[in-house]
Design a protein around this motif. Structure first.
Motif, PDB file in Angstrom:
ATOM      1  N   GLU A  22       0.739  -1.167   0.160  1.00 41.59           N
ATOM      2  CA  GLU A  22      -0.020   0.013  -0.004  1.00 41.59           C
ATOM      3  C   GLU A  22       0.919   1.147   0.173  1.00 41.59           C
ATOM      4  N   VAL A  23       0.568   2.196  -0.944  1.00 41.92           N
ATOM      5  CA  VAL A  23       1.418   3.185  -1.071  1.00 41.92           C
ATOM      6  C   VAL A  23       0.394   4.418  -1.171  1.00 41.92           C
ATOM      7  N   GLN A  24       0.611   5.640  -0.320  1.00 42.04           N
ATOM      8  CA  GLN A  24      -0.242   6.652  -0.313  1.00 42.04           C
ATOM      9  C   GLN A  24       0.643   8.032  -0.955  1.00 42.04           C
ATOM     10  N   ALA A  25      -0.029   8.543  -1.980  1.00 44.16           N
ATOM     11  CA  ALA A  25       0.687   9.485  -2.702  1.00 44.16           C
ATOM     12  C   ALA A  25       0.831  10.772  -1.751  1.00 44.16           C
ATOM     13  N   ASN A  26       2.120  11.442  -1.758  1.00 44.20           N
ATOM     14  CA  ASN A  26       2.313  12.685  -1.035  1.00 44.20           C
ATOM     15  C   ASN A  26       2.273  12.651   0.314  1.00 44.20           C
ATOM     16  N   THR A 167       8.038   3.248 -10.805  1.00 42.84           N
ATOM     17  CA  THR A 167       7.248   4.437 -10.831  1.00 42.84           C
ATOM     18  C   THR A 167       6.106   4.253 -11.582  1.00 42.84           C
ATOM     19  N   LEU A 168       4.763   4.471 -11.016  1.00 40.62           N
ATOM     20  CA  LEU A 168       3.654   4.691 -11.643  1.00 40.62           C
ATOM     21  C   LEU A 168       3.600   6.058 -12.553  1.00 40.62           C
ATOM     22  N   LEU A 169       3.197   5.658 -13.777  1.00 44.75           N
ATOM     23  CA  LEU A 169       3.113   6.934 -14.596  1.00 44.75           C
ATOM     24  C   LEU A 169       1.889   7.441 -14.376  1.00 44.75           C
ATOM     25  N   LEU A 170       1.850   8.968 -13.989  1.00 48.30           N
ATOM     26  CA  LEU A 170       0.672   9.622 -13.707  1.00 48.30           C
ATOM     27  C   LEU A 170       0.333  10.539 -14.967  1.00 48.30           C
ATOM     28  N   ALA A 171       1.277  11.008 -15.726  1.00 45.64           N
ATOM     29  CA  ALA A 171       1.238  11.998 -16.865  1.00 45.64           C
ATOM     30  C   ALA A 171       2.341  12.187 -17.504  1.00 45.64           C
ATOM     31  N   SER A 172       2.098  12.863 -18.774  1.00 43.57           N
ATOM     32  CA  SER A 172       3.430  13.053 -19.624  1.00 43.57           C
ATOM     33  C   SER A 172       2.788  14.409 -20.524  1.00 43.57           C
ATOM     34  N   GLY A 216      -4.338  10.041  -3.999  1.00 43.23           N
ATOM     35  CA  GLY A 216      -4.648   8.645  -4.197  1.00 43.23           C
ATOM     36  C   GLY A 216      -3.740   7.517  -3.493  1.00 43.23           C
ATOM     37  N   THR A 217      -4.482   6.308  -3.339  1.00 47.40           N
ATOM     38  CA  THR A 217      -3.876   5.305  -2.799  1.00 47.40           C
ATOM     39  C   THR A 217      -3.631   4.157  -3.710  1.00 47.40           C
ATOM     40  N   VAL A 218      -2.495   3.465  -3.624  1.00 45.85           N
ATOM     41  CA  VAL A 218      -2.202   2.398  -4.735  1.00 45.85           C
ATOM     42  C   VAL A 218      -2.004   0.995  -3.865  1.00 45.85           C
ATOM     43  N   TRP A 236      -8.880   6.472  -5.692  1.00 48.74           N
ATOM     44  CA  TRP A 236      -8.945   8.014  -5.758  1.00 48.74           C
ATOM     45  C   TRP A 236     -10.339   8.392  -5.658  1.00 48.74           C
ATOM     46  N   ASN A 237     -10.690   9.428  -4.794  1.00 47.09           N
ATOM     47  CA  ASN A 237     -12.154  10.057  -4.699  1.00 47.09           C
ATOM     48  C   ASN A 237     -13.226   8.789  -4.681  1.00 47.09           C
ATOM     49  N   ASP A 238     -12.892   8.037  -3.666  1.00 38.99           N
ATOM     50  CA  ASP A 238     -13.806   6.870  -3.493  1.00 38.99           C
ATOM     51  C   ASP A 238     -14.163   6.004  -4.861  1.00 38.99           C
TER      52      ASP A 238
END
Length: 328
Positions: A22-26, A167-172, A216-218, A236-238
């Motif tokens: 489990e990983v929680q962002a920021n 790393t999980l790619l979020l955006a580019s 978000g939580t992975v 993320w956001n339920d």
């Protein structure tokens, strides 16, 4: 037996594919408090740091570990036993130092070679750990070192840069948040591969401010050595969104044909398990031969056994003679 082995492999894969990571962002505080059980009441941090160490020794462990590794060779133990026997005055025909000195010289040469190689590993580790990368700290990206990276950090990568962690790619900056990578340092393939961010992060995380507020939580499988397999879920956001290997950038790959991309660190540090000492087939064969030769030399000659018990000096002398004959 074949079906049993396949069943065990399937069970291991099922165990590794369970969502136990489990990983929680920021949120470094949350990620650092996660613990895992090691033995009885002993618990340790579940998420490792991004510091790598491929060196085998340090200042205190060099001498004992070097001796331990050298005497893994049964031939060294064999000659040590011969030297001990030569130290007994009743059976010795040569000065003990005539055999002890060459062995010490041989061990010294091997230890020096190991020391030189390990110093090179320490320098290489330091150079890798001190590489710069951009980490989201607060509301802006700050240049830090790879060793300062933690699980759950959001990082920014530019063209021709190396990915510092899985790393999980979020955006580019590419259309549909594609990211082209080169994995020649991982699997030896020079052709470009691509990863793609999840649709939800591609649409929502368009600014640094949005990334700073991303919570978000992975949940995914625990770290393992499978390069081409990854299963996870982003909550993320339920709402939950599935993740696969196409969303993951592996540590060591290089960004190509993509100006800028953003990612969430899932696994930090070395993600391949413990480093095991490699043994050549010649070393294994020599160990077996030494065992066979020693087993043939252990039985003492029957002509030196008396009725009340063996005469120790005569039996050892005969044993040493047999060792010399076999050696010749």
């Amino acid at each position: 037996m074949g079906s049993l082995g396949q069943r065990e492999e399937l069970q291991d894969e099922d165990k590794n594919s369970a969502f136990t990571w489990e990983v929680q962002a920021n949120n470094r505080a949350y990620n650092s408090q996660l613990k895992e059980k090691v033995f009885l009441c002993w618990r340790r941090r579940k998420h490792k740091t991004n510091i790598i160490c491929t060196a085998q020794y340090n200042f205190f462990s060099f001498l004992p570990l070097t001796l331990y590794e050298q005497f893994h060779h049964l031939s060294n133990l064999y000659f040590l036993l011969i030297i001990i026997l030569q130290g007994i005055p009743d059976i010795s025909t040569l000065p003990w130092f005539s055999l002890f000195t060459p062995m010490i010289c041989l061990l010294f040469i091997r230890a020096t070679r190991e020391l030189v190689d390990d110093i090179g590993r320490h320098k290489s580790d330091r150079a890798v750990n001190d590489r710069p990368c951009q980490i989201l700290m607060g509301k802006s990206f700050t240049w830090k070192k790879w060793k300062d990276l933690c699980v759950g950090d959001v990082i920014c990568l530019h063209k021709d840069s190396i990915v510092p962690a899985d790393t999980l790619l979020l955006a580019s900056t590419e259309p549909s948040s594609l990211c082209y990578v080169e994995t020649v340092d991982i699997d030896g393939e020079s052709n470009l591969k691509f990863g793609q961010a999840p649709t939800i992060t591609h649409q929502e995380l368009t600014t640094v401010r949005n990334m700073a507020s991303f919570q978000g939580t992975v949940t995914c499988e625990a770290p393992n050595s499978r390069l081409h397999h990854f299963v996870g879920c982003l909550e993320w956001n339920d709402k939950k969104y599935s993740l696969d290997i196409g969303n993951l950038l592996l540590r060591g790959c290089r960004i190509r044909n993509t100006d800028t991309c953003y990612g969430l660190v899932i696994y930090a540090g070395m993600n391949g398990g413990k480093i095991h000492l490699k043994r050549t087939k010649l070393d294994l064969m020599m160990n077996k031969l030494v065992v066979v030769v020693s087993c043939q030399q252990v039985p003492l000659p029957q002509e030196h056994r008396g009725g009340a018990g063996p005469g120790l000096p005569h039996d050892i002398s005969a044993w040493v003679k047999r060792v010399r004959c076999v050696s010749k």
